[in-house]
Design a protein around this motif. Structure first.
Motif, PDB file in Angstrom:
ATOM      1  N   MET A  54      43.833   8.238  19.502  1.00 31.64           N
ATOM      2  CA  MET A  54      45.044   9.030  19.704  1.00 31.64           C
ATOM      3  C   MET A  54      45.084  10.175  18.688  1.00 31.64           C
ATOM      4  SD  MET A  54      49.061   7.820  19.521  1.00 31.64           S
ATOM      5  CE  MET A  54      48.825   6.566  20.777  1.00 31.64           C
TER       6      MET A  54
ATOM      7  N   ARG B 228      49.755  13.652  19.086  1.00 32.91           N
ATOM      8  CA  ARG B 228      50.347  12.640  19.961  1.00 32.91           C
ATOM      9  C   ARG B 228      51.005  11.531  19.143  1.00 32.91           C
ATOM     10  NH1 ARG B 228      47.182   9.336  24.777  1.00 32.91           N
ATOM     11  NH2 ARG B 228      48.957   8.054  25.415  1.00 32.91           N
TER      12      ARG B 228
ATOM     13  N   GLN C 201      54.874  10.414  19.307  1.00 35.67           N
ATOM     14  CA  GLN C 201      55.241   9.016  19.511  1.00 35.67           C
ATOM     15  C   GLN C 201      56.198   8.528  18.428  1.00 35.67           C
ATOM     16  OE1 GLN C 201      52.390   5.606  18.876  1.00 35.67           O
ATOM     17  NE2 GLN C 201      52.566   5.464  21.094  1.00 35.67           N
TER      18      GLN C 201
ATOM     19  N   GLN D 187      54.237   7.506  27.855  1.00 31.06           N
ATOM     20  CA  GLN D 187      54.000   8.944  28.019  1.00 31.06           C
ATOM     21  C   GLN D 187      55.101   9.583  28.864  1.00 31.06           C
ATOM     22  OE1 GLN D 187      49.976   8.535  29.633  1.00 31.06           O
ATOM     23  NE2 GLN D 187      49.159   9.635  27.866  1.00 31.06           N
TER      24      GLN D 187
END
Length: 276
Positions: A1, A5, A9, A258
């Motif tokens: 990841m 991202r 998150q 997502q």
């Protein structure tokens, strides 16, 4: 990841994206209603929204020993740290509210609104059907972001065209919550969390989501075509947010997390009005 991202998150888990979305929503209505707000109003709203969402997440995981989602597992692991942060945020918010508002009409009306919201949430939590939880949260969310712009607006500037965007924004927030309820239904039922997915069949919930999304897209397009040029940027923003929700939710190649992140981040899009 990727690092980017991971940052998104973490923002999602900490409800920072929700707070930013609320601030962008208040800017939407400030521009729409020709109100004059200053940066403390946005900071206080962000603190309030972050505090409410963080408190809900901490209460959700308190005493839970069932398998939890990564988001809720994060809140359980950092329960003490987040609890201390919540206390500091509430204290700063209270001090800031008294410093900026003073003990005047705006603060008194705002406290009355808070009490009304808390009382309504308690009644709905005890007796309301599942979808009432999502609808009430959507209404309280939008009332919270439009509250100060409405109080600061000049009554002579309030037109019926302005008020069209209020139910549309509530509908968008309701759509978001119905989608999240569907995405989280298995996890919520296993952990005993109350949601619309408890009282609506999956087929009916999907159909309701689709119908509401189409209605919001149609209303936004109608607003762009039928209303004066001043309202077209606002209609475009709502249309873009509705389209992102629809396309993201029905995208089979995205994970539930997502989808959640993309839909929540879309609420920051009203900040595009800064460039007008």
């Amino acid at each position: 990841m990727s690092i980017f991202r991971k940052a998104l998150q973490l923002m999602s888990w900490l409800s920072i994206d929700v707070a930013l979305g609320a601030m962008a929503g208040m800017f939407f209505f400030e521009k729409l209603l020709h109100a004059q707000l200053h940066w403390p109003a946005y900071l206080l709203l962000g603190l309030a929204v972050w505090s409410i969402y963080t408190l809900d997440h901490l209460l959700d995981v308190r005493g839970k020993y069932l398998p939890l989602s990564p988001r809720r597992a994060f809140h359980l692991a950092y329960w003490k740290t987040l609890g201390i942060s919540l206390g500091i945020a509430v204290l700063l918010g209270m001090i800031g509210a008294f410093w900026w508002f003073g003990w005047g009409k705006e603060l008194q009306l705002t406290l009355c609104l808070v009490l009304l919201i808390l009382g309504s949430k308690l009644l709905i939590r005890r007796a309301g059907p599942g979808w009432m939880k999502e609808l009430s949260i959507a209404m309280f969310y939008v009332v919270g972001i439009v509250w100060l712009p409405l109080l600061r607006a000049n009554g002579l500037d309030l037109l019926w065209q302005d008020l069209v965007f209020l139910p549309a924004y509530i509908g968008l927030a309701f759509l978001n919550l119905l989608m999240l309820s569907f995405l989280d239904q298995d996890e919520d039922q296993q952990a005993g969390f109350f949601s619309a997915a408890w009282t609506l069949s999956p087929l009916l919930l999907i159909q309701s989501i689709r119908n509401l999304a189409f209605a919001l897209i149609f209303i936004s397009l109608a607003g762009f075509v039928l209303l004066s040029s001043f309202y077209r940027p606002f209609a475009c923003v709502l249309l873009l947010m509705a389209l992102i929700h629809y396309l993201t939710f029905f995208h089979s190649g995205l994970s539930p997390e997502q989808k959640r992140m993309r839909m929540e981040i879309s609420f920051v899009l009203p900040s595009l009005l800064l460039f007008l």
